[in-house]
Write an enzyme that holds these catalytic residues in place. Structure first.
Site, PDB file in Angstrom:
ATOM      1  N   GLY A 142      44.649  34.040  45.089  1.00 63.99           N
ATOM      2  CA  GLY A 142      43.834  32.984  44.489  1.00 63.99           C
ATOM      3  C   GLY A 142      44.087  31.598  45.062  1.00 63.99           C
ATOM      4  N   TYR A 174      44.376  29.872  26.655  1.00 69.44           N
ATOM      5  CA  TYR A 174      44.489  29.304  28.006  1.00 69.44           C
ATOM      6  C   TYR A 174      44.172  27.812  27.998  1.00 69.44           C
ATOM      7  CZ  TYR A 174      42.990  28.329  32.834  1.00 69.44           C
ATOM      8  OH  TYR A 174      42.826  27.778  34.090  1.00 69.44           O
ATOM      9  N   LYS A 222      35.947  31.964  41.410  1.00 69.56           N
ATOM     10  CA  LYS A 222      36.077  33.376  41.042  1.00 69.56           C
ATOM     11  C   LYS A 222      37.391  33.928  41.580  1.00 69.56           C
ATOM     12  CE  LYS A 222      31.175  34.156  40.559  1.00 69.56           C
ATOM     13  NZ  LYS A 222      29.972  34.823  41.020  1.00 69.56           N
ATOM     14  N   THR A 223      38.315  34.199  40.674  1.00 72.93           N
ATOM     15  CA  THR A 223      39.636  34.730  41.050  1.00 72.93           C
ATOM     16  C   THR A 223      40.017  35.810  40.049  1.00 72.93           C
ATOM     17  OG1 THR A 223      40.864  33.191  39.659  1.00 72.93           O
ATOM     18  CG2 THR A 223      40.411  32.457  41.913  1.00 72.93           C
ATOM     19  N   LYS A 240      46.475  24.232  28.760  1.00 67.10           N
ATOM     20  CA  LYS A 240      46.177  23.193  29.748  1.00 67.10           C
ATOM     21  C   LYS A 240      46.145  21.803  29.098  1.00 67.10           C
ATOM     22  CE  LYS A 240      45.793  25.932  33.384  1.00 67.10           C
ATOM     23  NZ  LYS A 240      46.765  25.934  34.476  1.00 67.10           N
ATOM     24  N   ASN A 255      39.785  35.108  36.177  1.00 64.83           N
ATOM     25  CA  ASN A 255      38.555  35.327  35.403  1.00 64.83           C
ATOM     26  C   ASN A 255      37.859  36.628  35.828  1.00 64.83           C
ATOM     27  OD1 ASN A 255      37.479  34.414  37.901  1.00 64.83           O
ATOM     28  ND2 ASN A 255      37.514  32.300  37.157  1.00 64.83           N
TER      29      ASN A 255
HETATM   30  N1  LIG Z   1      39.925  30.185  38.856  1.00 63.92           N
HETATM   31  C1  LIG Z   1      39.427  29.162  38.176  1.00 63.92           C
HETATM   32  O1  LIG Z   1      38.218  29.082  37.885  1.00 63.92           O
HETATM   33  C2  LIG Z   1      40.325  28.053  37.739  1.00 63.92           C
HETATM   34  C3  LIG Z   1      39.753  26.913  37.142  1.00 63.92           C
HETATM   35  C4  LIG Z   1      40.567  25.884  36.719  1.00 63.92           C
HETATM   36  C5  LIG Z   1      41.928  25.970  36.912  1.00 63.92           C
HETATM   37  N2  LIG Z   1      42.481  27.080  37.495  1.00 63.92           N
HETATM   38  C6  LIG Z   1      43.934  27.109  37.679  1.00 63.92           C
HETATM   39  O2  LIG Z   1      44.237  27.427  39.008  1.00 63.92           O
HETATM   40  C7  LIG Z   1      45.533  28.020  39.080  1.00 63.92           C
HETATM   41  C8  LIG Z   1      45.471  29.276  39.918  1.00 63.92           C
HETATM   42  O3  LIG Z   1      44.654  30.222  39.265  1.00 63.92           O
HETATM   43  P1  LIG Z   1      43.768  31.282  40.048  1.00 63.92           P
HETATM   44  O4  LIG Z   1      42.392  31.106  39.583  1.00 63.92           O
HETATM   45  O5  LIG Z   1      44.064  31.243  41.486  1.00 63.92           O
HETATM   46  O6  LIG Z   1      44.298  32.636  39.364  1.00 63.92           O
HETATM   47  P2  LIG Z   1      44.975  33.947  39.969  1.00 63.92           P
HETATM   48  O7  LIG Z   1      44.289  34.373  41.204  1.00 63.92           O
HETATM   49  O8  LIG Z   1      45.087  34.892  38.832  1.00 63.92           O
HETATM   50  O9  LIG Z   1      46.424  33.428  40.391  1.00 63.92           O
HETATM   51  C9  LIG Z   1      47.395  33.138  39.440  1.00 63.92           C
HETATM   52  C10 LIG Z   1      48.745  33.287  40.097  1.00 63.92           C
HETATM   53  O10 LIG Z   1      49.768  33.014  39.114  1.00 63.92           O
HETATM   54  C11 LIG Z   1      50.720  34.065  39.190  1.00 63.92           C
HETATM   55  N3  LIG Z   1      51.490  34.217  37.970  1.00 63.92           N
HETATM   56  C12 LIG Z   1      51.072  34.598  36.749  1.00 63.92           C
HETATM   57  N4  LIG Z   1      52.124  34.688  35.897  1.00 63.92           N
HETATM   58  C13 LIG Z   1      53.221  34.340  36.614  1.00 63.92           C
HETATM   59  C14 LIG Z   1      54.592  34.246  36.317  1.00 63.92           C
HETATM   60  N5  LIG Z   1      55.082  34.542  35.105  1.00 63.92           N
HETATM   61  N6  LIG Z   1      55.444  33.837  37.291  1.00 63.92           N
HETATM   62  C15 LIG Z   1      54.980  33.553  38.524  1.00 63.92           C
HETATM   63  N7  LIG Z   1      53.696  33.658  38.881  1.00 63.92           N
HETATM   64  C16 LIG Z   1      52.828  34.047  37.930  1.00 63.92           C
HETATM   65  C17 LIG Z   1      49.887  35.289  39.500  1.00 63.92           C
HETATM   66  O11 LIG Z   1      50.723  36.353  39.930  1.00 63.92           O
HETATM   67  P3  LIG Z   1      50.211  37.894  39.902  1.00 63.92           P
HETATM   68  O12 LIG Z   1      49.364  38.093  41.105  1.00 63.92           O
HETATM   69  O13 LIG Z   1      51.499  38.651  39.940  1.00 63.92           O
HETATM   70  O14 LIG Z   1      49.451  38.086  38.621  1.00 63.92           O
HETATM   71  C18 LIG Z   1      49.013  34.721  40.586  1.00 63.92           C
HETATM   72  O15 LIG Z   1      49.683  34.664  41.807  1.00 63.92           O
HETATM   73  C19 LIG Z   1      45.954  28.262  37.637  1.00 63.92           C
HETATM   74  O16 LIG Z   1      46.821  27.230  37.211  1.00 63.92           O
HETATM   75  C20 LIG Z   1      44.653  28.178  36.877  1.00 63.92           C
HETATM   76  O17 LIG Z   1      44.831  27.801  35.530  1.00 63.92           O
HETATM   77  C21 LIG Z   1      41.708  28.109  37.912  1.00 63.92           C
END
Ligand SMILES: NC(=O)c1ccc[n+]([C@@H]2O[C@H](COP(=O)([O-])OP(=O)(O)OC[C@H]3O[C@@H](n4cnc5c(N)ncnc54)[C@H](OP(=O)(O)O)[C@@H]3O)[C@@H](O)[C@H]2O)c1
Length: 288
Positions: free
Chosen positions: A24, A202, A238-239, A206, A242
């Site tokens: 992601g 969630y 999209k990751t 935040k 979600n």
């Molecule tokens: N996607 C969106 O639309 C969106 C929008 C706003 C903000 N964000 C923020 O962007 C950031 C990245 O999210 P993403 O969308 O890229 O999601 P993602 O693809 O699910 O990535 C989340 C990452 O956090 C890791 N993680 C979860 N629990 C953990 C733990 N206990 N210790 C260490 N690592 C852990 C996951 O590891 P695993 O692979 O092992 O699960 C994964 O590498 C987050 O802070 C999210 O809140 C995302």
């Protein structure tokens, strides 16, 4: 705020640590920082997933250098895991220049687990790495990846007004915010409590994370400790978080777009924002 290519102050001796970097947005931030020539420590909670991600990164960058793109195990919910990372960073690099608190989850077996990851996890990692941040002339950086789901205007309880004065927020108040929210969930009164109810748990993590960014930005400052602390919203992307799904009305960012403001915060020249919430893509300081 300038949006042009920043003056290059970093080198391969500049160390950036990213949590949740195996997929992601975290992976993309690690990729772009490594591409810019920094030493990247990509961390992940799974050794298998983390190592595979780092292999892919090294392959893409055409480097075999184990230190230029390094992997270290990190589960942000474990004190032992965080301490082990901090010790390894001290021994291996002597210090850290950039910390990107990216790891987060949107669902878990309990609400507590979501707070333990998205809020307490950030605090745990930050407190362990703060003493390692190097007071370089460009300033070290702590970058918290947040969401616009955590902005105060989405609340309709007392925190919406009380936390507008961000200089008054304390860690105790944030604990109280969390305990009150979890308490109302348990006794079934949360619906009338004025909490953010879209992706409920969630989003409230935040709100807490944004509040902590303000607290931390008062604790360490560019002028004295030579540390910049900010958070940014990558925008809907999209990751795995979600399930790679979105609303048909919502235009999704590419990973590159999602990482953009984080990269800017990591690499901006001396004198960038401090204690702010930045919105995706436009480097804009927004109301939080
Ligand atoms: N996607 C969106 O639309 C969106 C929008 C706003 C903000 N964000 C923020 O962007 C950031 C990245 O999210 P993403 O969308 O890229 O999601 P993602 O693809 O699910 O990535 C989340 C990452 O956090 C890791 N993680 C979860 N629990 C953990 C733990 N206990 N210790 C260490 N690592 C852990 C996951 O590891 P695993 O692979 O092992 O699960 C994964 O590498 C987050 O802070 C999210 O809140 C995302």
């Amino acid at each position: 705020m300038a949006t042009s290519t920043p003056t290059k102050w970093w080198s391969k001796d500049t160390v950036a640590v990213i949590t949740g970097a195996n997929q992601g947005i975290g992976y993309e931030i690690a990729r772009q920082l490594a591409q810019n020539g920094l030493t990247v420590v990509a961390t992940a909670r799974s050794e298998e997933r983390g190592k595979a991600a780092v292999e892919a990164l090294r392959k893409e960058l055409g480097t075999e250098d184990q230190e230029l793109v390094a992997f270290h195990l990190l589960d942000v919910t474990s004190d032992e895991s965080v301490a082990a990372l901090a010790q390894w960073l001290r021994q291996t690099f002597g210090g850290v220049d950039i910390l990107v608190n990216n790891a987060a989850i949107s669902r878990a077996e309990t609400e507590e687990k979501i707070f333990d990851t998205n809020y307490y996890g950030v605090k745990r990692v930050t407190k362990a790495i703060l003493p390692l941040l190097r007071p370089s002339p460009a300033g070290a950086r702590v970058i918290n990846v947040t969401s616009d789901l955590g902005v105060l205007k989405r609340l309709s309880n007392k925190y919406r007004d009380e936390w507008k004065d961000r200089d008054q927020i304390t860690e105790d108040q944030i604990d109280h915010f969390i305990q009150q929210y979890l308490g109302e969930l348990k006794d079934g009164t949360w619906k009338s409590g004025g909490w953010q109810d879209m992706i409920r748990d969630y989003s409230n993590t935040k709100v807490a994370l944004n509040a902590y960014t303000s607290v931390l930005a008062r604790e360490v400052r560019p002028e004295t400790e030579k540390v910049y602390v900010n958070c940014f919203n990558p925008g809907f992307t999209k990751t795995n978080l979600n399930d790679y799904q979105g609303l048909s009305t919502l235009q999704a960012n590419t990973l590159q777009e999602a990482a953009m403001t984080g990269i800017w915060l990591a690499l901006h020249p001396v004198g960038g924002p401090h204690g702010k919430y930045l919105e995706q893509k436009n480097w804009g300081i927004a109301e939080w």
